[in-house]
Design a protein around this motif. Structure first.
Motif, PDB file in Angstrom:
ATOM      1  N   HIS A  33      64.540  47.070  40.457  1.00  0.00           N
ATOM      2  CA  HIS A  33      63.755  45.890  40.101  1.00  0.00           C
ATOM      3  C   HIS A  33      62.309  46.060  40.570  1.00  0.00           C
ATOM      4  N   ALA A  34      61.359  45.552  39.763  1.00  0.00           N
ATOM      5  CA  ALA A  34      59.942  45.591  40.130  1.00  0.00           C
ATOM      6  C   ALA A  34      59.371  44.190  40.050  1.00  0.00           C
ATOM      7  N   SER A  35      58.447  43.909  40.933  1.00  0.00           N
ATOM      8  CA  SER A  35      57.744  42.631  40.907  1.00  0.00           C
ATOM      9  C   SER A  35      56.251  42.918  40.938  1.00  0.00           C
ATOM     10  N   ILE A  36      55.556  42.534  39.858  1.00  0.00           N
ATOM     11  CA  ILE A  36      54.131  42.812  39.765  1.00  0.00           C
ATOM     12  C   ILE A  36      53.354  41.498  39.637  1.00  0.00           C
ATOM     13  N   SER A  37      52.075  41.569  39.989  1.00  0.00           N
ATOM     14  CA  SER A  37      51.201  40.398  39.896  1.00  0.00           C
ATOM     15  C   SER A  37      50.154  40.632  38.815  1.00  0.00           C
ATOM     16  N   TYR A  38      49.681  39.518  38.246  1.00  0.00           N
ATOM     17  CA  TYR A  38      48.728  39.563  37.134  1.00  0.00           C
ATOM     18  C   TYR A  38      47.522  38.705  37.497  1.00  0.00           C
ATOM     19  N   GLY A  39      46.376  39.342  37.694  1.00  0.00           N
ATOM     20  CA  GLY A  39      45.167  38.641  38.109  1.00  0.00           C
ATOM     21  C   GLY A  39      44.337  38.156  36.932  1.00  0.00           C
ATOM     22  N   MET A  40      43.947  36.878  36.980  1.00  0.00           N
ATOM     23  CA  MET A  40      43.144  36.274  35.909  1.00  0.00           C
ATOM     24  C   MET A  40      42.330  35.124  36.510  1.00  0.00           C
ATOM     25  N   TRP A  41      41.385  34.576  35.695  1.00  0.00           N
ATOM     26  CA  TRP A  41      40.551  33.514  36.261  1.00  0.00           C
ATOM     27  C   TRP A  41      40.532  32.225  35.441  1.00  0.00           C
ATOM     28  N   ASP A  42      41.089  32.188  34.262  1.00  0.00           N
ATOM     29  CA  ASP A  42      40.951  31.024  33.388  1.00  0.00           C
ATOM     30  C   ASP A  42      42.201  30.148  33.434  1.00  0.00           C
ATOM     31  N   GLN A  43      42.063  28.967  34.037  1.00  0.00           N
ATOM     32  CA  GLN A  43      43.183  28.036  34.134  1.00  0.00           C
ATOM     33  C   GLN A  43      43.700  27.624  32.760  1.00  0.00           C
ATOM     34  N   LEU A  44      42.801  27.520  31.778  1.00  0.00           N
ATOM     35  CA  LEU A  44      43.208  27.089  30.440  1.00  0.00           C
ATOM     36  C   LEU A  44      44.182  28.067  29.784  1.00  0.00           C
ATOM     37  N   GLN A  45      44.121  29.328  30.192  1.00  0.00           N
ATOM     38  CA  GLN A  45      44.995  30.330  29.577  1.00  0.00           C
ATOM     39  C   GLN A  45      46.340  30.492  30.296  1.00  0.00           C
ATOM     40  N   VAL A  46      46.517  29.801  31.399  1.00  0.00           N
ATOM     41  CA  VAL A  46      47.753  29.961  32.176  1.00  0.00           C
ATOM     42  C   VAL A  46      49.004  29.597  31.371  1.00  0.00           C
ATOM     43  N   PRO A  47      49.042  28.461  30.657  1.00  0.00           N
ATOM     44  CA  PRO A  47      50.260  28.145  29.894  1.00  0.00           C
ATOM     45  C   PRO A  47      50.644  29.230  28.902  1.00  0.00           C
ATOM     46  N   ALA A  48      49.666  29.763  28.167  1.00  0.00           N
ATOM     47  CA  ALA A  48      49.962  30.841  27.213  1.00  0.00           C
ATOM     48  C   ALA A  48      50.451  32.086  27.943  1.00  0.00           C
ATOM     49  N   MET A  49      49.889  32.376  29.109  1.00  0.00           N
ATOM     50  CA  MET A  49      50.315  33.553  29.860  1.00  0.00           C
ATOM     51  C   MET A  49      51.745  33.407  30.380  1.00  0.00           C
ATOM     52  N   HIS A  50      52.130  32.206  30.739  1.00  0.00           N
ATOM     53  CA  HIS A  50      53.531  31.988  31.116  1.00  0.00           C
ATOM     54  C   HIS A  50      54.453  32.276  29.924  1.00  0.00           C
ATOM     55  N   ILE A  63      61.688  43.416  35.416  1.00  0.00           N
ATOM     56  CA  ILE A  63      60.303  43.334  35.898  1.00  0.00           C
ATOM     57  C   ILE A  63      59.884  41.868  35.979  1.00  0.00           C
ATOM     58  N   ASP A  64      59.581  41.399  37.174  1.00  0.00           N
ATOM     59  CA  ASP A  64      59.033  40.061  37.379  1.00  0.00           C
ATOM     60  C   ASP A  64      57.508  40.137  37.336  1.00  0.00           C
ATOM     61  N   VAL A  65      56.883  39.125  36.765  1.00  0.00           N
ATOM     62  CA  VAL A  65      55.423  39.053  36.730  1.00  0.00           C
ATOM     63  C   VAL A  65      54.996  37.695  37.276  1.00  0.00           C
ATOM     64  N   THR A  66      54.120  37.720  38.256  1.00  0.00           N
ATOM     65  CA  THR A  66      53.588  36.496  38.865  1.00  0.00           C
ATOM     66  C   THR A  66      52.093  36.426  38.623  1.00  0.00           C
ATOM     67  N   ILE A  67      51.604  35.268  38.180  1.00  0.00           N
ATOM     68  CA  ILE A  67      50.176  35.094  37.928  1.00  0.00           C
ATOM     69  C   ILE A  67      49.434  34.888  39.246  1.00  0.00           C
ATOM     70  N   GLN A  68      48.331  35.588  39.392  1.00  0.00           N
ATOM     71  CA  GLN A  68      47.444  35.448  40.551  1.00  0.00           C
ATOM     72  C   GLN A  68      46.126  34.881  40.025  1.00  0.00           C
ATOM     73  N   LEU A  69      45.956  33.562  40.119  1.00  0.00           N
ATOM     74  CA  LEU A  69      44.804  32.868  39.542  1.00  0.00           C
ATOM     75  C   LEU A  69      43.693  32.726  40.573  1.00  0.00           C
TER      76      LEU A  69
END
Length: 420
Positions: A33-50, A63-69
């Motif tokens: 299993h892998a757990s990775i993080s995804y760095g971004m800055w736009d709150q408006l795009q968070v729902p689409a990224m989920h 593979i787990d992906v966690t948003i790092q806003l």
């Protein structure tokens, strides 16, 4: 520590130190299993990224992906700090002005060989945008979205002045003539914003006059064609048809447009979000292609997904970046209405998200676009634009934009000569 030294240190630091002494790898994932993080800055795009992450996990349940806003105001500072000290996201957003420096100092994972091995063709993304995220023959990023510039206009002010709405026949001269009809000093009303905004205003006008910004170690700001593009804006200011730099020091051109003080404004695709969300502004706003100078011209930019060179899960991170470049993701992003996806043929969701606006104007101008100009030290010489061109934007015809542009070219050349 200066930025250059900072990134050199990041490149030289041992992987274990950068990762907080982690020695994990894709080959020794616990239970596969892998757990990775995804760095971004736009709150408006968070729902689409989920939604994107959920779709990705259907194909890659291991593979787990966690948003790092992180807010944009602190995004780059935090990224530089976390790259050297640990905690940087495994995959994160990158822009044009920073790609060469991060690539040069080894902070990004090159992906050309992986793309070739998987037979991944990036032809579905704009060529000049794909090239923007390549460095010294290696691909380091894959575009996720793009933006060029279109003409936002206030239909109420056009109707009031009896001026026909803009279309693809408009030229710079049409703009000048229209601005005379819109100027109402008693209301603080102007025809158009001519703010010292490189992406919205400077670069499109330069390219519309066949000018250029940078080529290798040479600045284009001493070229008469480049100066002619800048003069399109300063002539409007000097004629009191557009607000000067002092008028826009505390209030952006976009804010003036949203407040009904401007008839026209050069804007990005995501500028449509705020205009659309306000019902009153939505009812009086539409969008057209840019007016033509001596030729058609525009600037294209967009964000890319890149991989931290020191991620403990390079294979998992690559799979996520590869998935982000697919049609499925483009359709999810487009339907959100927050950005214009870079995957060709997925723009319809974005266009349909705000049917009252002619958002297709952005797509129609792709053939006119030149890639956002960059070098190794883009941020340094772009900051010089504000200090050295600023005097020509205050509305004093005695302060020559030609002189200011030549001074900028000289200062910029010094920066370019010292680049690695």
């Amino acid at each position: 520590m200066r930025r250059r030294a900072f990134l050199r240190a990041a490149a030289a630091a041992p992987a274990a130190a950068v990762l907080g002494c982690s020695s994990s790898s894709d080959d020794d994932r616990q239970h596969g299993h892998a757990s990775i993080s995804y760095g971004m800055w736009d709150q408006l795009q968070v729902p689409a990224m989920h939604e994107v992450i959920a779709a990705f996990r259907k194909e890659h349940p291991d593979i787990d992906v966690t948003i790092q806003l992180t807010p944009f105001s602190t995004y780059w500072t935090r990224l530089q700090t976390s790259i050297t000290g640990g905690g940087a996201a495994d995959v994160f957003w990158m822009n044009g002005p920073n790609i060469r420096r991060f690539s040069h100092y080894g902070t990004l994972l090159p992906i050309s060989d992986r793309l070739a091995a998987d037979g991944v063709d990036l032809a579905d993304h704009p060529d000049n945008l794909v090239d923007l995220y390549a460095y010294q023959g290696e691909q380091f990023g894959i575009p996720k979205d793009y933006d060029c510039i279109s003409l936002y206009y206030n239909t109420e002010l056009f109707d009031e002045a009896g001026v026909p709405y803009p279309d693809d026949t408009w030229t710079w001269e049409t703009v000048r003539e229209a601005c005379r009809e819109f100027r109402v000093p008693s209301r603080g009303q102007f025809g158009i914003s001519s703010a010292l905004d490189r992406q919205r205003n400077l670069y499109p006008a330069i390219f519309q006059n066949d000018g250029w910004v940078v080529d290798g170690r040479e600045s284009g700001f001493a070229d008469e064609r480049t100066i002619g593009g800048l003069e399109f804006w300063t002539d409007l200011i000097n004629a009191d048809l557009a607000p000067n730099a002092m008028a826009t020091a505390d209030t952006t051109g976009r804010s003036l447009f949203l407040g009904g003080k401007l008839a026209m404004y050069y804007g990005l695709p995501n500028d449509a979000v705020e205009a659309y969300d306000d019902e009153a502004v939505r009812e009086r706003t539409d969008i057209a292609v840019l007016p033509q100078g001596s030729s058609r011209g525009n600037v294209i930019h967009g964000l890319a997904n890149v991989i931290n060179a020191r991620t403990p899960f390079p294979d998992a991170a690559y799979e996520f970046v590869k998935f982000m470049a697919t049609r499925e993701v483009g359709e999810i992003q487009g339907a959100s209405g927050t950005i214009l996806p870079s995957f060709a043929g997925t723009e319809s969701g974005y266009v349909d998200s705000k049917p009252e606006f002619n958002l297709r104007a952005f797509i129609d101008q792709i053939p006119d676009c030149i890639a956002y100009p960059i070098s190794m030290d883009t941020n340094t010489w772009e900051n010089q634009q504000y200090t050295l061109l600023g005097d020509a934007w205050i509305g004093d015809p005695g302060r020559s934009v030609a002189d200011a542009s030549h001074a900028l070219a000289s200062a910029m050349n010094l920066v370019l000569e010292q680049e690695p």
